[in-house]
Design a protein around this motif. Structure first.
Motif, PDB file in Angstrom:
ATOM      1  N   ASP A   1       5.854 -79.264 -19.071  1.00  0.00           N
ATOM      2  CA  ASP A   1       5.614 -80.609 -18.529  1.00  0.00           C
ATOM      3  C   ASP A   1       6.868 -81.189 -17.875  1.00  0.00           C
ATOM      4  OD1 ASP A   1       3.006 -80.491 -19.463  1.00  0.00           O
ATOM      5  OD2 ASP A   1       3.617 -81.247 -21.438  1.00  0.00           O
ATOM      6  N   CYS A   2       7.425 -80.394 -16.970  1.00  0.00           N
ATOM      7  CA  CYS A   2       8.632 -80.809 -16.250  1.00  0.00           C
ATOM      8  C   CYS A   2       8.221 -81.420 -14.911  1.00  0.00           C
ATOM      9  CB  CYS A   2       9.525 -79.584 -16.033  1.00  0.00           C
ATOM     10  SG  CYS A   2      10.861 -79.874 -14.863  1.00  0.00           S
ATOM     11  N   GLY A   3       8.822 -82.535 -14.565  1.00  0.00           N
ATOM     12  CA  GLY A   3       8.490 -83.209 -13.303  1.00  0.00           C
ATOM     13  C   GLY A   3       9.136 -82.585 -12.087  1.00  0.00           C
ATOM     14  N   VAL A   4      10.182 -81.819 -12.306  1.00  0.00           N
ATOM     15  CA  VAL A   4      10.926 -81.255 -11.174  1.00  0.00           C
ATOM     16  C   VAL A   4      10.263 -79.986 -10.636  1.00  0.00           C
ATOM     17  CG1 VAL A   4      13.083 -80.033 -10.611  1.00  0.00           C
ATOM     18  CG2 VAL A   4      13.176 -82.302 -11.658  1.00  0.00           C
ATOM     19  N   LYS A   5       9.773 -79.136 -11.545  1.00  0.00           N
ATOM     20  CA  LYS A   5       9.272 -77.834 -11.098  1.00  0.00           C
ATOM     21  C   LYS A   5       8.140 -77.909 -10.059  1.00  0.00           C
ATOM     22  CE  LYS A   5       9.966 -76.015 -15.112  1.00  0.00           C
ATOM     23  NZ  LYS A   5       9.692 -75.217 -16.320  1.00  0.00           N
TER      24      LYS A   5
ATOM     25  N   GLY B   1      16.494 -85.201 -21.287  1.00  0.00           N
ATOM     26  CA  GLY B   1      17.521 -84.175 -21.114  1.00  0.00           C
ATOM     27  C   GLY B   1      16.960 -82.864 -20.589  1.00  0.00           C
ATOM     28  N   CYS B   2      15.719 -82.901 -20.075  1.00  0.00           N
ATOM     29  CA  CYS B   2      15.075 -81.696 -19.528  1.00  0.00           C
ATOM     30  C   CYS B   2      15.974 -81.070 -18.473  1.00  0.00           C
ATOM     31  CB  CYS B   2      13.726 -82.076 -18.912  1.00  0.00           C
ATOM     32  SG  CYS B   2      12.828 -80.699 -18.183  1.00  0.00           S
ATOM     33  N   MET B   3      16.173 -79.731 -18.588  1.00  0.00           N
ATOM     34  CA  MET B   3      17.009 -79.044 -17.593  1.00  0.00           C
ATOM     35  C   MET B   3      16.176 -78.508 -16.438  1.00  0.00           C
ATOM     36  SD  MET B   3      19.712 -77.004 -19.975  1.00  0.00           S
ATOM     37  CE  MET B   3      20.448 -76.200 -18.562  1.00  0.00           C
ATOM     38  N   HIS B   4      14.865 -78.693 -16.514  1.00  0.00           N
ATOM     39  CA  HIS B   4      13.944 -78.277 -15.440  1.00  0.00           C
ATOM     40  C   HIS B   4      13.953 -76.765 -15.248  1.00  0.00           C
ATOM     41  CE1 HIS B   4      14.872 -82.465 -14.917  1.00  0.00           C
ATOM     42  NE2 HIS B   4      15.993 -82.228 -14.268  1.00  0.00           N
ATOM     43  N   ILE B   5      14.120 -76.029 -16.334  1.00  0.00           N
ATOM     44  CA  ILE B   5      14.135 -74.567 -16.193  1.00  0.00           C
ATOM     45  C   ILE B   5      12.967 -73.943 -16.952  1.00  0.00           C
ATOM     46  CG2 ILE B   5      15.479 -72.448 -16.497  1.00  0.00           C
ATOM     47  CD1 ILE B   5      18.014 -74.142 -16.123  1.00  0.00           C
TER      48      ILE B   5
ATOM     49  N   PRO C   1       8.047 -87.718 -13.958  1.00  0.00           N
ATOM     50  CA  PRO C   1       8.779 -87.721 -15.222  1.00  0.00           C
ATOM     51  C   PRO C   1       8.704 -86.365 -15.924  1.00  0.00           C
ATOM     52  CG  PRO C   1       6.709 -88.907 -15.449  1.00  0.00           C
ATOM     53  CD  PRO C   1       6.812 -88.518 -14.006  1.00  0.00           C
ATOM     54  N   CYS C   2       9.716 -86.050 -16.706  1.00  0.00           N
ATOM     55  CA  CYS C   2       9.704 -84.838 -17.522  1.00  0.00           C
ATOM     56  C   CYS C   2       9.344 -85.242 -18.955  1.00  0.00           C
ATOM     57  CB  CYS C   2      11.078 -84.181 -17.516  1.00  0.00           C
ATOM     58  SG  CYS C   2      11.631 -83.690 -15.876  1.00  0.00           S
ATOM     59  N   ARG C   3       8.635 -84.357 -19.665  1.00  0.00           N
ATOM     60  CA  ARG C   3       8.230 -84.716 -21.019  1.00  0.00           C
ATOM     61  C   ARG C   3       9.440 -84.884 -21.943  1.00  0.00           C
ATOM     62  NH1 ARG C   3       4.970 -81.535 -25.661  1.00  0.00           N
ATOM     63  NH2 ARG C   3       4.219 -80.242 -23.964  1.00  0.00           N
TER      64      ARG C   3
HETATM   65 ZN   LIG Z   1      12.292 -81.351 -16.002  1.00  0.00          ZN
END
Ligand SMILES: [Zn+2]
Ligand SMILES: Nc1nc2c(ncn2[C@@H]2O[C@H](COP(=O)(O)OP(=O)(O)O)[C@@H](O)[C@H]2O)c(=O)[nH]1
Ligand SMILES: [Mg+2]
Length: 291
Positions: free
Chosen positions: A255-259, A247-251, A242-244
């Motif tokens: 606390d981003c789940g994608v990076k 609407g997280c763009m993961h950039i 999960p992202c904190r």
């Molecule tokens: Zn993210």
């Protein structure tokens, strides 16, 4: 007598429909479609009314699963996005954009690396690593390598071939269906003539499915895409935590789940960098829409 069928091609104001009983009927559309703003489109499931003396009328267009606009074709199951391993050089960003264009309307994208007879191992390595989350194919229309897998992939589906000019779309179709005799040619020759050699959309029966060559590489949706919808176009992200921030763009967000996927190999650096470019473009478009 009414019968269901599949619209295979349009020629002027006539349509060729392959009926469920296996006959090919030439039809005229009933006049009221135009008033209703409906255009019979290749790939449409239709109901035709077969009258006397071989005359048939296209009476009804059944609800569409999806609709590609350039080229116009309905009910596509999968988009084979062909890139070339040598000339023209692979345009990875274009591939990623076409993947998004397909996924957002429910079409399964299948990246296909053609001309592997001419490539170095490096390009094949990049291709298999960057697109590990997809069903991919590596083929050569020239030597026939990988064509058995391609044939299997086409079975029972409506498949559209897309990709830049001269990557070998028509050559692949000719290799699979020799009686097609599609025109093929070098990029330089095509550019000189200023047009593509594939002129109109037409479905070809193949392996209980249908295939369609396309004239060019376009088919972009230049409109907006919400971040959630963009996330759904990246199979790599489906294993992310999960992202904190919603609407997280993961950039740049914390606390981003994608990076972390970059560390675990869930997404390659190159695919991620192209993703960032695309995500920022959509952000700009969304901003202009709300301004
Ligand atoms: Zn993210
Ligand atoms: N070496 C090699 N050349 C190919 C292959 N597939 C296509 N070509 C060549 O690439 C050029 C463009 O092919 P074409 O099928 O017209 O591409 P399209 O514009 O995508 O339909 C032609 O000169 C083909 O002979 C392949 O697998 N290997
Ligand atoms: Mg072609």
């Amino acid at each position: 007598m009414k019968e269901q069928g599949l619209l295979m091609k349009g020629v002027g104001s006539f349509y060729e429909v392959l009926t469920e009983s296996g006959r090919l009927a030439t039809c005229k559309a009933r006049g009221s479609f135009r008033r209703e703003g409906m255009v019979p489109t290749v790939g449409d499931r239709v109901v035709i009314d077969i009258k006397e003396q071989g005359y048939a009328q296209l009476d009804e267009i059944l609800p569409r699963k999806n609709l590609l606009v350039r080229p116009p074709v309905a009910n596509v199951d999968q988009l084979l996005i062909v890139i070339s391993a040598s000339v023209p050089e692979p345009d990875w960003l274009l591939l990623d954009r076409l993947i998004i264009a397909a996924k957002r309307i429910g079409i399964e994208p299948v990246p296909v690396l053609n001309k592997i007879d001419t490539s170095n191992d490096e390009i094949q390595k990049v291709f298999t690593e960057d697109y590990h989350a997809f069903r991919i194919l590596t083929v050569s229309a020239k030597t026939g390598e990988g064509l058995a897998g391609l044939k299997q992939c086409l079975s029972g589906k409506i498949t559209c071939f897309a990709g830049q000019s001269a990557v070998g779309k028509s050559s692949l179709l000719n290799a699979l269906i020799p009686e097609l005799h599609l025109e093929t040619g070098e990029l330089s020759r095509k550019t000189e003539r200023g047009r593509h050699t594939t002129r109109h959309a037409e479905l070809w029966p193949f392996e209980n499915g249908m295939v369609l060559d396309t004239p060019g590489f376009s088919m972009f949706e230049t409109d907006c895409l919400e971040q959630d919808a963009l996330n759904a176009c990246y199979p790599e992200f489906q294993n992310a935590g999960p992202c904190r921030f919603p609407g997280c763009m993961h950039i740049t967000e914390p606390d981003c789940g994608v990076k972390p996927l970059l560390e675990t190999g869930g997404i390659t650096k190159a695919r991620y960098e192209r993703y960032c470019q695309i995500a920022l473009e959509y952000k700009t478009r969304r901003k202009h829409r709300y301004d």
